[in-house]
Scaffold this motif. Structure first.
Motif, PDB file in Angstrom:
ATOM      1  N   UNK A 170     -34.980  47.050 -46.212  1.00 46.20           N
ATOM      2  CA  UNK A 170     -34.174  48.158 -45.734  1.00 46.20           C
ATOM      3  C   UNK A 170     -32.754  47.671 -45.481  1.00 46.20           C
ATOM      4  N   UNK A 171     -31.760  48.571 -45.538  1.00 43.98           N
ATOM      5  CA  UNK A 171     -31.866  50.023 -45.603  1.00 43.98           C
ATOM      6  C   UNK A 171     -32.065  50.563 -47.014  1.00 43.98           C
ATOM      7  N   UNK A 172     -32.758  51.701 -47.067  1.00 50.06           N
ATOM      8  CA  UNK A 172     -32.893  52.442 -48.318  1.00 50.06           C
ATOM      9  C   UNK A 172     -32.204  53.795 -48.165  1.00 50.06           C
ATOM     10  N   UNK A 173     -31.220  53.829 -47.274  1.00 52.49           N
ATOM     11  CA  UNK A 173     -30.362  54.985 -47.033  1.00 52.49           C
ATOM     12  C   UNK A 173     -28.931  54.453 -46.944  1.00 52.49           C
ATOM     13  N   UNK A 174     -27.914  55.302 -47.035  1.00 55.91           N
ATOM     14  CA  UNK A 174     -26.529  54.800 -47.029  1.00 55.91           C
ATOM     15  C   UNK A 174     -26.139  54.172 -45.693  1.00 55.91           C
ATOM     16  N   UNK A 175     -25.518  53.005 -45.758  1.00 56.44           N
ATOM     17  CA  UNK A 175     -24.917  52.352 -44.588  1.00 56.44           C
ATOM     18  C   UNK A 175     -23.625  51.676 -45.018  1.00 56.44           C
ATOM     19  N   UNK A 176     -22.758  51.445 -44.041  1.00 61.51           N
ATOM     20  CA  UNK A 176     -21.482  50.812 -44.355  1.00 61.51           C
ATOM     21  C   UNK A 176     -20.551  51.718 -45.128  1.00 61.51           C
ATOM     22  N   UNK A 177     -20.536  53.005 -44.776  1.00 61.93           N
ATOM     23  CA  UNK A 177     -19.729  53.989 -45.485  1.00 61.93           C
ATOM     24  C   UNK A 177     -18.939  54.829 -44.477  1.00 61.93           C
ATOM     25  N   UNK A 216     -29.535  34.753 -25.874  1.00 61.23           N
ATOM     26  CA  UNK A 216     -28.285  34.735 -26.645  1.00 61.23           C
ATOM     27  C   UNK A 216     -28.527  35.399 -27.993  1.00 61.23           C
ATOM     28  N   UNK A 217     -27.441  35.895 -28.591  1.00 60.98           N
ATOM     29  CA  UNK A 217     -27.528  36.541 -29.897  1.00 60.98           C
ATOM     30  C   UNK A 217     -26.222  36.339 -30.647  1.00 60.98           C
ATOM     31  N   UNK A 218     -26.337  36.163 -31.954  1.00 68.23           N
ATOM     32  CA  UNK A 218     -25.153  36.115 -32.809  1.00 68.23           C
ATOM     33  C   UNK A 218     -25.511  36.737 -34.146  1.00 68.23           C
ATOM     34  N   UNK A 219     -24.506  37.059 -34.955  1.00 64.78           N
ATOM     35  CA  UNK A 219     -24.799  37.738 -36.204  1.00 64.78           C
ATOM     36  C   UNK A 219     -23.702  37.531 -37.231  1.00 64.78           C
ATOM     37  N   UNK A 220     -24.025  37.868 -38.448  1.00 63.40           N
ATOM     38  CA  UNK A 220     -23.039  38.074 -39.509  1.00 63.40           C
ATOM     39  C   UNK A 220     -23.481  39.315 -40.253  1.00 63.40           C
ATOM     40  N   UNK A 221     -22.543  40.035 -40.856  1.00 62.34           N
ATOM     41  CA  UNK A 221     -22.885  41.282 -41.543  1.00 62.34           C
ATOM     42  C   UNK A 221     -22.302  41.287 -42.942  1.00 62.34           C
ATOM     43  N   UNK A 222     -22.950  42.043 -43.820  1.00 59.81           N
ATOM     44  CA  UNK A 222     -22.464  42.180 -45.178  1.00 59.81           C
ATOM     45  C   UNK A 222     -21.228  43.056 -45.241  1.00 59.81           C
ATOM     46  N   UNK A 223     -20.368  42.796 -46.211  1.00 62.78           N
ATOM     47  CA  UNK A 223     -19.131  43.556 -46.366  1.00 62.78           C
ATOM     48  C   UNK A 223     -19.304  44.686 -47.369  1.00 62.78           C
ATOM     49  N   UNK A 224     -18.573  45.737 -47.135  1.00 58.45           N
ATOM     50  CA  UNK A 224     -18.495  46.844 -48.080  1.00 58.45           C
ATOM     51  C   UNK A 224     -17.056  46.917 -48.573  1.00 58.45           C
ATOM     52  N   UNK A 225     -16.881  47.065 -49.864  1.00 53.38           N
ATOM     53  CA  UNK A 225     -15.537  47.105 -50.434  1.00 53.38           C
ATOM     54  C   UNK A 225     -15.218  48.518 -50.923  1.00 53.38           C
ATOM     55  N   UNK A 226     -14.057  48.982 -50.542  1.00 56.09           N
ATOM     56  CA  UNK A 226     -13.559  50.258 -51.028  1.00 56.09           C
ATOM     57  C   UNK A 226     -12.217  49.977 -51.703  1.00 56.09           C
ATOM     58  N   UNK A 227     -12.037  50.506 -52.866  1.00 52.13           N
ATOM     59  CA  UNK A 227     -10.831  50.164 -53.605  1.00 52.13           C
ATOM     60  C   UNK A 227     -10.974  48.763 -54.174  1.00 52.13           C
ATOM     61  N   UNK A 228      -9.859  48.092 -54.410  1.00 50.54           N
ATOM     62  CA  UNK A 228      -9.882  46.784 -55.037  1.00 50.54           C
ATOM     63  C   UNK A 228      -9.723  45.686 -53.985  1.00 50.54           C
ATOM     64  N   UNK A 229     -10.805  44.919 -53.775  1.00 48.94           N
ATOM     65  CA  UNK A 229     -10.802  43.769 -52.871  1.00 48.94           C
ATOM     66  C   UNK A 229     -10.364  44.145 -51.460  1.00 48.94           C
ATOM     67  N   UNK A 230     -10.810  45.260 -50.971  1.00 51.09           N
ATOM     68  CA  UNK A 230     -10.463  45.691 -49.625  1.00 51.09           C
ATOM     69  C   UNK A 230     -11.748  45.959 -48.851  1.00 51.09           C
ATOM     70  N   UNK A 231     -11.910  45.271 -47.740  1.00 48.76           N
ATOM     71  CA  UNK A 231     -13.107  45.473 -46.939  1.00 48.76           C
ATOM     72  C   UNK A 231     -12.997  46.754 -46.143  1.00 48.76           C
ATOM     73  N   UNK A 232     -14.003  47.581 -46.245  1.00 52.58           N
ATOM     74  CA  UNK A 232     -14.008  48.810 -45.473  1.00 52.58           C
ATOM     75  C   UNK A 232     -14.390  48.551 -44.023  1.00 52.58           C
ATOM     76  N   UNK A 233     -13.727  49.217 -43.089  1.00 54.73           N
ATOM     77  CA  UNK A 233     -14.071  49.121 -41.676  1.00 54.73           C
ATOM     78  C   UNK A 233     -14.582  50.484 -41.247  1.00 54.73           C
ATOM     79  N   UNK A 234     -15.880  50.573 -41.040  1.00 59.44           N
ATOM     80  CA  UNK A 234     -16.502  51.855 -40.713  1.00 59.44           C
ATOM     81  C   UNK A 234     -17.368  51.677 -39.473  1.00 59.44           C
ATOM     82  N   UNK A 235     -16.743  51.679 -38.290  1.00 56.50           N
ATOM     83  CA  UNK A 235     -17.476  51.372 -37.056  1.00 56.50           C
ATOM     84  C   UNK A 235     -18.526  52.404 -36.693  1.00 56.50           C
ATOM     85  N   UNK A 236     -18.498  53.578 -37.305  1.00 55.90           N
ATOM     86  CA  UNK A 236     -19.504  54.591 -37.011  1.00 55.90           C
ATOM     87  C   UNK A 236     -20.801  54.361 -37.767  1.00 55.90           C
TER      88      UNK A 236
END
Length: 483
Positions: free
Chosen positions: A197-204, A273-293
């Motif tokens: 998962x996810x099998x639904x849209x995320x990072x948009x 304690x907790x830490x993380x890393x997350x996958x990036x989503x790209x919108x346009x050319x080489x631009x990471x999308x920031x979608x906090x929602x």
């Protein structure tokens, strides 16, 4: 252990009356009703909140126990509810759970709750405050604060509770407990859980085009505790999972299934304690999308658990289709976990593995599985994972504090701390993506939550080394809706 009186005035009255009448003449109930007859005092009167989709499956599962009658049904979407309504034509139907509880609370003993994540806590708490037993779909709640409140409410109101992670009733997790207690893998040192998962849209980004809600859906009631937004297409009934206002992402969807086995096997509590890393989503050319929602498309969470007199345990959660390295003990073409999901517990003397719901447990190398024979020490739920509903129904009929209550697979005393740890991963994700403007006047932003291992004070539900993270411990409730 002190046994508490079941919280069911109707059943108490019937049983008391039957005892008084027995002084005059007693007729065994099988004579009155024939083989398999269940006395009215032993039938559970249930109301369902959210009865379409997974909720429809929960209604069917509870009813299949043969000891439950649905007397009221509630859903904000009349089309989705149709299957359950048709199957239980005598049940009164409502759109607003508040109205249903107000009008039907004297006629019901228990409530099933199978709504989107953001509504679980307020609906469960409302039922528990009326003394009703509750079955709540996973994840138990939308945030850590709510999980703690429901855990405490179980004991306060002395009701029977169960979370809908059916694998906790399966034989697999119990087999793993027995293997671990027998020392077959030694002392656990590391855990890996993963999902496709996810099998639904995320990072948009949130859709810009609004639409008119369909006539069958009460959009305001669906939003409930969440901030008001205009209706958009393709959110209900499934894609809400990828938005923080309503869902809990891949973690919320699958971690209560996949993390449950190692939690039970190792007897874990709150992480420190907790830490993380997350996958990036790209919108346009080489631009990471920031979608906090929106939840990220993939993440890797590491939770750290203190264990008295032992080295800290590192617990890894990985989603988005990413998997841990294959163990050396796993042969070529042997399935790791169940393919898309799985669990590996590494120990000082060996490793064990299972799939979703704790199913198909195996020692590694897998040839060891058939070579070992350890005594059965753990209670087996009749029907295994398929008996999860009946596990709850029997406990509801017997009452809080009964032997059947003690045999519950996922009461809130267990499901609450598990859910808190699951949601601690989401706390890390949201802290990781937290951003603030720079002070140099530029249009760029700082991400102060990145590169930080969040230190967690579990008893007080507080991150002690990064204050902005604490805004995600508890949500803001829309006016008119509160826990």
């Amino acid at each position: 252990m002190k046994k508490n009186k079941p919280n069911n005035s109707r059943r108490d009255f019937i049983k008391a009356s039957a005892t008084a009448l027995a002084g005059f003449y007693f007729v065994p109930r099988h004579v009155l009703g024939g083989p398999g007859y269940i006395a009215p005092s032993d039938r559970l009167r249930v109301a369902g909140i959210g009865v379409g989709g997974m909720g429809g499956g929960d209604v069917r599962g509870v009813f299949a126990s043969g000891k439950a009658d649905f007397v009221a049904l509630c859903d904000v979407d009349t089309n989705r509810a149709k299957g359950s309504v048709d199957a239980h034509p005598k049940a009164k139907f409502y759109k607003d759970y508040r109205e249903m509880l107000e009008k039907e609370h004297k006629n019901i003993d228990a409530v099933t709750i199978s709504t989107p994540d953001h509504m679980h806590a307020v609906q469960a708490m409302a039922a528990m405050q009326l003394g009703k037993h509750v079955y709540v779909q996973k994840p138990l709640t939308h945030n850590i604060y709510e999980a703690r409140m429901l855990t405490e409410a179980e004991q306060k109101y002395k009701v029977v509770t169960q979370m809908g992670n059916q694998g906790s009733s399966g034989d697999g997790v119990r087999q793993m407990v027995e293997w671990y207690n027998a020392g077959l893998i030694g002392e656990a040192t590391r855990v890996y859980c993963w999902t496709d998962r996810p099998v639904w849209p995320q990072g948009i980004p949130w859709p810009t085009a609004t639409a008119t809600p369909p006539a069958n859906l009460d959009w305001n009631l669906w939003l409930g505790v969440a901030p008001y937004r205009d209706y958009v297409d393709n959110l209900h009934p499934f894609n809400w999972r990828g938005w923080w206002d309503y869902g809990t992402g891949a973690l919320g969807d699958m971690a209560c299934h996949n993390m449950e086995a190692p939690f039970r096997v190792l007897g874990l509590d709150y992480p420190v304690a907790a830490e993380c890393s997350v996958g990036s989503v790209y919108v346009g050319e080489f631009q990471r999308g920031y979608f906090p929602e929106s939840c990220p498309p993939s993440s890797h969470i590491t939770l750290r658990f203190k264990r008295e007199g032992k080295e800290d345990l590192r617990f890894h959660w990985i989603d988005g289709g990413i998997q841990p390295s294959r163990p050396d003990e796993l042969g070529p073409n042997e399935v790791m976990g169940d393919g898309g999901n799985g669990v590996i517990i590494e120990g000082t003397k060996g490793k064990m593995m299972c799939g979703t719901y704790g199913a198909n447990p195996q020692l590694l190398p897998t040839s060891r599985t058939k070579e070992v024979d350890v005594p059965q020490t753990e209670y087996r739920v009749p029907g295994g994972a398929g008996g999860h509903y009946n596990n709850w129904v029997e406990a509801c009929i017997a009452g809080y504090g009964s032997k059947e209550f003690e045999r519950l697979s996922s009461p809130f005393s267990v499901a609450g701390p598990l859910t808190e740890s699951v949601l601690m991963g989401n706390l890390a994700i949201r802290s990781y993506d937290y951003r603030e403007p720079r002070n140099d006047g530029s249009n760029r932003f700082n991400y102060p939550g990145r590169g930080i291992q969040l230190v967690w004070d579990g008893p007080n539900m507080k991150v002690t080394n990064f204050e902005p993270a604490n805004q995600f411990v508890k949500r803001k409730y829309r006016e008119g809706w509160s826990l």
